[in-house]
Write a protein that holds these residues in place. Structure first.
Motif, PDB file in Angstrom:
ATOM      1  N   ALA A 159       1.479   7.353  -1.224  1.00 14.04           N
ATOM      2  CA  ALA A 159       2.258   8.455  -1.761  1.00 14.04           C
ATOM      3  C   ALA A 159       1.455   9.744  -1.763  1.00 14.04           C
ATOM      4  CB  ALA A 159       2.736   8.122  -3.169  1.00 14.04           C
ATOM      5  N   THR A 160       0.157   9.659  -2.020  1.00  8.06           N
ATOM      6  CA  THR A 160      -0.612  10.893  -2.174  1.00  8.06           C
ATOM      7  C   THR A 160      -1.533  11.163  -0.999  1.00  8.06           C
ATOM      8  OG1 THR A 160      -2.259   9.665  -3.347  1.00  8.06           O
ATOM      9  CG2 THR A 160      -0.600  10.790  -4.663  1.00  8.06           C
ATOM     10  N   GLY A 161      -2.059  10.131  -0.417  1.00  6.69           N
ATOM     11  CA  GLY A 161      -3.034  10.338   0.646  1.00  6.69           C
ATOM     12  C   GLY A 161      -2.361  10.890   1.890  1.00  6.69           C
ATOM     13  N   SER A 162      -3.167  11.441   2.753  1.00  2.00           N
ATOM     14  CA  SER A 162      -2.623  11.941   4.008  1.00  2.00           C
ATOM     15  C   SER A 162      -2.300  10.743   4.905  1.00  2.00           C
ATOM     16  CB  SER A 162      -3.655  12.832   4.676  1.00  2.00           C
ATOM     17  OG  SER A 162      -4.794  12.053   4.946  1.00  2.00           O
ATOM     18  N   ALA A 163      -1.646  11.015   5.982  1.00  2.00           N
ATOM     19  CA  ALA A 163      -1.255   9.938   6.895  1.00  2.00           C
ATOM     20  C   ALA A 163      -2.498   9.237   7.440  1.00  2.00           C
ATOM     21  CB  ALA A 163      -0.439  10.508   8.047  1.00  2.00           C
ATOM     22  N   ARG A 164      -3.537  10.006   7.680  1.00  2.94           N
ATOM     23  CA  ARG A 164      -4.751   9.443   8.236  1.00  2.94           C
ATOM     24  C   ARG A 164      -5.382   8.455   7.264  1.00  2.94           C
ATOM     25  NH1 ARG A 164      -9.198  10.360   6.976  1.00  2.94           N
ATOM     26  NH2 ARG A 164      -8.701  12.299   5.922  1.00  2.94           N
ATOM     27  N   ARG A 165      -5.418   8.890   5.999  1.00  3.60           N
ATOM     28  CA  ARG A 165      -5.966   8.027   4.964  1.00  3.60           C
ATOM     29  C   ARG A 165      -5.170   6.730   4.879  1.00  3.60           C
ATOM     30  NH1 ARG A 165      -8.547   8.599   0.215  1.00  3.60           N
ATOM     31  NH2 ARG A 165      -6.744   8.310  -1.093  1.00  3.60           N
ATOM     32  N   ALA A 166      -3.870   6.901   4.971  1.00  2.00           N
ATOM     33  CA  ALA A 166      -2.992   5.736   4.886  1.00  2.00           C
ATOM     34  C   ALA A 166      -3.293   4.761   6.016  1.00  2.00           C
ATOM     35  CB  ALA A 166      -1.536   6.187   4.943  1.00  2.00           C
ATOM     36  N   ALA A 167      -3.596   5.326   7.162  1.00  2.00           N
ATOM     37  CA  ALA A 167      -3.867   4.473   8.310  1.00  2.00           C
ATOM     38  C   ALA A 167      -5.128   3.645   8.084  1.00  2.00           C
ATOM     39  CB  ALA A 167      -4.017   5.320   9.563  1.00  2.00           C
ATOM     40  N   ILE A 168      -6.165   4.294   7.568  1.00  2.00           N
ATOM     41  CA  ILE A 168      -7.407   3.570   7.271  1.00  2.00           C
ATOM     42  C   ILE A 168      -7.113   2.477   6.263  1.00  2.00           C
ATOM     43  CG2 ILE A 168      -9.751   3.778   6.396  1.00  2.00           C
ATOM     44  CD1 ILE A 168      -9.385   6.821   6.838  1.00  2.00           C
ATOM     45  N   TRP A 169      -6.353   2.885   5.281  1.00  2.00           N
ATOM     46  CA  TRP A 169      -6.016   1.950   4.224  1.00  2.00           C
ATOM     47  C   TRP A 169      -5.372   0.704   4.790  1.00  2.00           C
ATOM     48  CZ3 TRP A 169      -8.021   2.223  -0.249  1.00  2.00           C
ATOM     49  CH2 TRP A 169      -7.537   1.399  -1.249  1.00  2.00           C
TER      50      TRP A 169
ATOM     51  N   ARG B  38       1.025   6.654 -18.268  1.00  2.00           N
ATOM     52  CA  ARG B  38       1.156   5.230 -17.976  1.00  2.00           C
ATOM     53  C   ARG B  38       2.270   4.550 -18.750  1.00  2.00           C
ATOM     54  NH1 ARG B  38      -4.581   3.808 -20.160  1.00  2.00           N
ATOM     55  NH2 ARG B  38      -4.314   4.220 -22.356  1.00  2.00           N
ATOM     56  N   HIS B  39       2.750   5.163 -19.862  1.00  2.00           N
ATOM     57  CA  HIS B  39       3.854   4.532 -20.559  1.00  2.00           C
ATOM     58  C   HIS B  39       5.131   4.627 -19.738  1.00  2.00           C
ATOM     59  CE1 HIS B  39       4.095   8.733 -21.523  1.00  2.00           C
ATOM     60  NE2 HIS B  39       5.209   8.606 -22.180  1.00  2.00           N
ATOM     61  N   ARG B  40       5.119   5.469 -18.726  1.00  2.00           N
ATOM     62  CA  ARG B  40       6.285   5.535 -17.836  1.00  2.00           C
ATOM     63  C   ARG B  40       5.959   4.953 -16.475  1.00  2.00           C
ATOM     64  NH1 ARG B  40      10.547   8.197 -18.793  1.00  2.00           N
ATOM     65  NH2 ARG B  40      10.757   8.846 -20.959  1.00  2.00           N
ATOM     66  N   TRP B  41       4.832   5.390 -15.924  1.00  2.00           N
ATOM     67  CA  TRP B  41       4.460   4.941 -14.577  1.00  2.00           C
ATOM     68  C   TRP B  41       3.053   4.376 -14.637  1.00  2.00           C
ATOM     69  CZ3 TRP B  41       5.772  10.461 -14.648  1.00  2.00           C
ATOM     70  CH2 TRP B  41       7.151  10.663 -14.528  1.00  2.00           C
ATOM     71  N   PRO B  42       2.924   3.097 -14.895  1.00  2.00           N
ATOM     72  CA  PRO B  42       1.580   2.528 -15.084  1.00  2.00           C
ATOM     73  C   PRO B  42       0.696   2.720 -13.864  1.00  2.00           C
ATOM     74  CG  PRO B  42       3.286   0.881 -15.504  1.00  2.00           C
ATOM     75  CD  PRO B  42       3.981   2.094 -15.028  1.00  2.00           C
ATOM     76  N   ASN B  43       1.267   2.916 -12.694  1.00  2.00           N
ATOM     77  CA  ASN B  43       0.437   2.996 -11.497  1.00  2.00           C
ATOM     78  C   ASN B  43       0.096   4.419 -11.092  1.00  2.00           C
ATOM     79  OD1 ASN B  43       0.412   0.194 -11.159  1.00  2.00           O
ATOM     80  ND2 ASN B  43       2.501   0.314 -10.371  1.00  2.00           N
ATOM     81  N   ALA B  44       0.560   5.383 -11.858  1.00  2.00           N
ATOM     82  CA  ALA B  44       0.211   6.762 -11.547  1.00  2.00           C
ATOM     83  C   ALA B  44      -1.197   7.015 -12.057  1.00  2.00           C
ATOM     84  CB  ALA B  44       1.195   7.709 -12.214  1.00  2.00           C
ATOM     85  N   VAL B  45      -2.117   7.315 -11.152  1.00  2.00           N
ATOM     86  CA  VAL B  45      -3.520   7.431 -11.529  1.00  2.00           C
ATOM     87  C   VAL B  45      -4.037   8.858 -11.424  1.00  2.00           C
ATOM     88  CG1 VAL B  45      -5.843   6.740 -10.860  1.00  2.00           C
ATOM     89  CG2 VAL B  45      -4.064   5.023 -11.069  1.00  2.00           C
TER      90      VAL B  45
ATOM     91  N   ALA C 225      -3.432  13.163 -10.907  1.00  2.00           N
ATOM     92  CA  ALA C 225      -2.459  14.186 -11.274  1.00  2.00           C
ATOM     93  C   ALA C 225      -1.375  14.283 -10.210  1.00  2.00           C
ATOM     94  CB  ALA C 225      -3.161  15.527 -11.441  1.00  2.00           C
ATOM     95  N   GLU C 226      -1.777  14.140  -8.934  1.00  2.00           N
ATOM     96  CA  GLU C 226      -0.801  14.221  -7.842  1.00  2.00           C
ATOM     97  C   GLU C 226       0.241  13.109  -7.963  1.00  2.00           C
ATOM     98  OE1 GLU C 226      -3.995  14.478  -7.468  1.00  2.00           O
ATOM     99  OE2 GLU C 226      -4.539  16.037  -6.034  1.00  2.00           O
ATOM    100  N   ASP C 227      -0.212  11.899  -8.337  1.00  2.00           N
ATOM    101  CA  ASP C 227       0.723  10.790  -8.515  1.00  2.00           C
ATOM    102  C   ASP C 227       1.792  11.160  -9.531  1.00  2.00           C
ATOM    103  OD1 ASP C 227      -0.854   9.382  -6.834  1.00  2.00           O
ATOM    104  OD2 ASP C 227      -1.738   8.078  -8.362  1.00  2.00           O
ATOM    105  N   VAL C 228       1.338  11.711 -10.661  1.00  2.00           N
ATOM    106  CA  VAL C 228       2.274  12.033 -11.734  1.00  2.00           C
ATOM    107  C   VAL C 228       3.220  13.129 -11.280  1.00  2.00           C
ATOM    108  CG1 VAL C 228       2.476  12.783 -14.123  1.00  2.00           C
ATOM    109  CG2 VAL C 228       0.545  11.369 -13.440  1.00  2.00           C
TER     110      VAL C 228
END
Lengths: 593, 297
Positions: free
Chosen positions: A306-316, A572-579, A581-584
């Motif tokens: 959701a937050t990383g760039s496409a390149r980061r996602a690819a490595i991931w 986290r009380h709403r989105w436990p996986n938001a880590v 600031a960009e996630d939120v």
């Protein structure tokens, strides 16, 4: 009553056309807590140094600084020494004598107080700051946090009416920094001492301040209460927003353009309340539902995409896919097997039964408190220390037995905690060139390599400067460039974000991401949870000499209760996986409207 | 090392005590005085440094004593009482044997007293005493004591950082090592100067350089110190009177001669014994008092 009145202040360093301070108009009331912020080099320290004559640098100056209604220069040295307390950035440099009690007395000795007065003041001060337990210790045995507290206490022993602090927590770990700022807050609250503070760690300082001043390239762009100042910065979409507390960042991104209905949230608590108000309901049971709609609960790693760039996602992706064959020993870049270490034969174990692996191509962040053995673990990897039991291997070899030239060329790169300690030459350029002096490359080849590194670390304008004259962020970049000339495949970093402001941190994070994308394995040790969550791939927690848990960063931090990012604590009380600031922000924006 | 009751007294008392004891030990070679001084030194050293002191004395002081005592009659042949002749025809005299024993006993005693001195007179006490005479010097001393460990620490930091790029003074051939070492020393100088500027700022900012600077110390000369000083003064007076009367002196050459023992000289011996055992007496008294207080509760 005004304690400082600054009118039309302009200042330029000798030989420079550009003004370091331009047209500053400012009044500071007695008992106020003023926080001054801005990016490195914006003139914060220069402004502070105008407030005490003896520390004012040479240069062209116009305008007036009045102290209690009279020009500052008219207040004699004795008055200024006693009345205007100044705490410097480097805890070590502020301390003059070898014993804690002597340091506390130093200022009073200068003022010529008699034994009885000094005895009383020193005793009072030590009690107020809780120093009595280490009152007789030599200074060299203190921790960084204790040293800075000692600097503060020895200034406060003179009972000043103004306390000026120049980025006092930049060299401290988060726990010590919070303690230190709490002490400053206590001084302001309980003694009514006026406090003027520059700071880049605004999460803790902002809630304490009565007023925030933002400097940008020597001019004052904001001068208001913390809430108003944050709102103004948000409205301006100024880069300094990145240095503000997470709730402010989220708020400013989500409420962009819209008019403000509620006061801007400054703390995690206010951030949570704001989120709840914005969403209309605060029932915890809805949490899962909202997350399901988000889709992230199904795949805990999705938040990375959701937050990383496409390149980061690819490595991931590639790492995730490699997960099955990752168990193969040959893919481990750094491996610890049942490692034990202690500094002295009779001493306590610092590393206890540590087993841990960093795979090739990973970006691993180790977090944990002070004195848990993180830095010791790094020294074990670089072969500076050797375990007394167990095995450490780098690409399958023992680092302590390897020749330095083999280990550190095309192998291991180490960026020490204090990047300054890497420099040995008069200029940055010479320092970089020196790294290639032993290689058998042709002149053109060397040239090309140097140019590539200089371009990568953006050092073009700094080559002629002395390394010690660079700012913290610039030093970090130059040091990184120096290490990169050895073309490391594994990069170790010890507290790389120490003393860096938000802007430089983001820059460093991007460099590391780029290196990682080129296949460099990165292992960093840090207190900076926010940084690790934003840029790392694997998170691991160090405690009591061993790694307690490790996982991909998002689920890692999402699973922690205390040891997690402000963004996660807020949302986290709403989105436990938001880590981050960009996630939120992403989640807020996708569903709020 | 256990906490010494004597070390808790004011540095001035500590210093005067050791100055007196050391001076007397070197001046008076009368066997009774020497025995008393050695006894005092050993007892105090053991009380201050515990088992380490015993080990030190047996391992180093005893051999030193024997060697020095044996060496003297081999090289010095003065004296009237000839015991026998050596192979080279030189006489071995009783006087030179006795003198050798006395001189080496003195030497050993002084060393043992100095080990007590080191345990009691820490650097801050010394600095406090001499800082009163020269305040600027005492500040410099304090700054040096702060600077040296800091410098060593930074040297280690730089050395470690350089080791990780293969440029430490412990790596490579000896030319390379030397070059790396010199480079590190040069950057250390830069580092020291660089940081000194900020330390100077910190000093100026806290009013250093204003006239009428005072020197603060955590030591206080209280009633206890006054009482002990008076007691020491009394003992010293008796001892000086003894010295004036010649009761403390001994003549070794050409023949051994000491004054006959009188009631007064016994008083002087007693005074010397008390003085030399003073720290031990104080320690024993305090230990006893502590125990009796504890047992009463």
């Amino acid at each position: 009553m005004e304690i400082y009145t600054i009118k039309e202040l302009n200042f330029a360093f000798p030989g420079q056309d550009k003004a370091a301070l331009a047209n500053i108009n400012l009044t500071i009331e007695e008992g106020e807590f003023v926080a001054i912020c801005g990016q490195s080099g914006c003139g914060k320290s220069t402004l502070l140094r105008q407030l005490k004559t003896i520390l004012t640098p040479h240069g062209r100056r116009s305008g007036t600084v009045a102290y209690r209604g009279l020009p500052l220069e008219e207040a004699d040295r004795r008055t200024q020494a006693a009345d205007i307390g100044f705490v410097l950035q480097q805890p070590d440099n502020g301390i003059v004598t070898d014993k804690v009690w002597h340091e506390l007395a130093f200022g009073l000795e200068s003022l010529g107080c008699d034994q009885r007065t000094i005895r009383l003041r020193v005793a009072e001060t030590a009690s107020f700051f809780g120093i009595q337990n280490w009152f007789h210790k030599p200074v060299s045995e203190l921790s960084g946090g204790q040293k800075q507290l000692l600097n503060l206490a020895s200034v406060m022993a003179m009972q000043p009416s103004v306390l000026i602090l120049d980025e006092p927590t930049s060299q401290l770990d988060p726990i010590a920094a919070a303690d230190f700022l709490a002490s400053v807050g206590k001084i302001n609250r309980e003694l009514g001492t006026t406090v003027i503070l520059t700071e880049h760690r605004l999460e803790e300082a902002l809630p304490l301040a009565d007023r925030v001043i933002v400097l940008d390239q020597g001019t004052m762009i904001v001068n208001d209460s913390p809430r108003e100042a944050s709102a103004k910065l948000a409205a301006m979409q100024h880069a300094m927003i990145a240095a503000m507390p997470t709730p402010v960042q989220v708020y400013s991104a989500v409420e962009r353009g819209g008019e403000r209905q509620v006061p801007i949230p400054l703390t995690v608590k206010e951030g949570r309340q704001w989120l709840d108000r914005m969403k209309g309901d605060s029932v915890g049971g809805l949490m899962m539902e909202s997350d399901e709609r988000d889709g992230s609960v199904l795949d805990p790693y999705a938040s990375n995409f959701a937050t990383g760039s496409a390149r980061r996602a690819a490595i991931w992706n590639s790492i995730l896919n490699r997960k099955s064959d990752a168990a193969k020993a040959d893919s481990a870049a750094v491996a610890f097997r049942d490692v034990w270490f202690k500094y002295e034969r009779e001493g306590p174990d610092v590393i206890k039964d540590l087993s841990f692996e960093v795979k090739k191509g990973q970006f691993c962040c180790i977090v944990g408190g002070n004195g848990t053995g993180k830095s010791t673990a790094l020294s074990l990897i670089s072969g500076l220390l050797q375990p007394y039991r167990g095995k450490v291997t780098i690409n399958g070899r023992n680092p302590a037995a390897a020749r330095a030239s083999e280990l550190f060329t095309n192998g291991l790169g180490v960026l020490p905690q204090n990047p300054q300690s890497l420099f040995v030459k008069k200029t940055v350029g010479l320092d970089l060139r020196e790294m290639l002096s032993d290689t058998k490359l042709t002149t053109e080849h060397k040239r090309a390599k140097l140019d590539a590194v200089i371009r990568f670390a953006e050092l073009e304008s700094l080559l002629g400067k002395h390394p010690y004259d660079l700012s913290g962020g610039e030093q970090q970049r130059a040091a990184l460039a120096k290490v990169l000339l050895l073309e490391p495949r594994i990069l170790l970093l010890d507290e790389p974000t120490k003393g860096l402001d938000g802007f430089f941190k983001a820059k460093l994070g991007r460099y590391l991401e780029r290196l990682n994308a080129d296949g460099v394995t990165i292992l960093l040790v840090s207190h900076d949870i926010e940084f690790c969550a934003r840029y790392g791939q694997i998170g691991a927690m160090f405690f009591d000499g061993a790694i307690i848990s490790s996982d991909y960063v998002k689920p890692f931090f999402a699973g922690n209760g205390f040891y997690t990012t402000a963004a996660n604590r807020m949302a986290r009380h709403r989105w436990p996986n938001a880590v981050t600031a960009e996630d939120v922000i992403a989640r807020c924006s996708s569903k709020s409207r | 090392m256990r906490r010494s009751a004597f070390a808790a007294y004011h540095p001035f008392v500590n210093f005067v005590y050791f100055a007196a004891v050391l001076a007397f030990c070197m001046l008076w070679m009368h066997p009774v005085f020497q025995a008393i001084s050695l006894l005092g030194a050993v007892v105090n050293a053991v009380l201050l440094n515990g088992r380490r002191a015993i080990r030190f004395q047996l391992r180093f002081m005893l051999p030193l004593f024997v060697i020095m005592a044996a060496a003297n009659p081999m090289f010095s042949h003065a004296g009237v009482t000839i015991l026998f002749y050596m192979k080279d025809g030189n006489p071995v005299t009783l006087e030179s044997i006795l003198y050798g024993a006395a001189a080496s006993a003195m030497y050993v005693t002084v060393i043992v007293w100095f080990s007590c001195y080191n345990a009691v007179m820490t650097s801050d006490k010394f600095m406090y005493l001499f800082g009163r005479i020269m305040p600027a010097l005492s500040l410099i001393f304090a700054m040096v004591l702060r600077f040296v460990p800091r410098y060593m620490h930074q040297l280690k930091v730089i050395s470690d950082a350089q080791a990780c790029i293969g440029r430490d003074y412990r790596q490579g051939g000896w030319i390379r090592r030397a070059r790396n070492g010199i480079r590190m020393l040069s950057i250390m100088t830069t580092w020291a100067l660089e940081n000194a500027i900020e330390t100077a700022d910190s000093m100026k900012s806290r009013g250093y350089g204003l006239p009428n600077r005072t020197s603060f110390s955590i030591f206080r000369f209280d009633r206890r110190d006054r009482r002990l000083s008076a007691c020491m003064a009394g003992l010293l007076l008796v001892l000086v009177l003894g010295a004036a009367s010649g009761a403390n002196a001994i003549r070794y050459f050409p023949s051994v001669h000491v004054q006959a023992m009188t009631a007064f000289s016994v008083l002087v011996y007693a005074a010397y014994l008390t003085l030399c055992l003073l720290p031990a007496l104080i320690q024993t008294w305090e230990d006893w008092k502590w125990k009796s207080i504890r047992s009463r509760n």
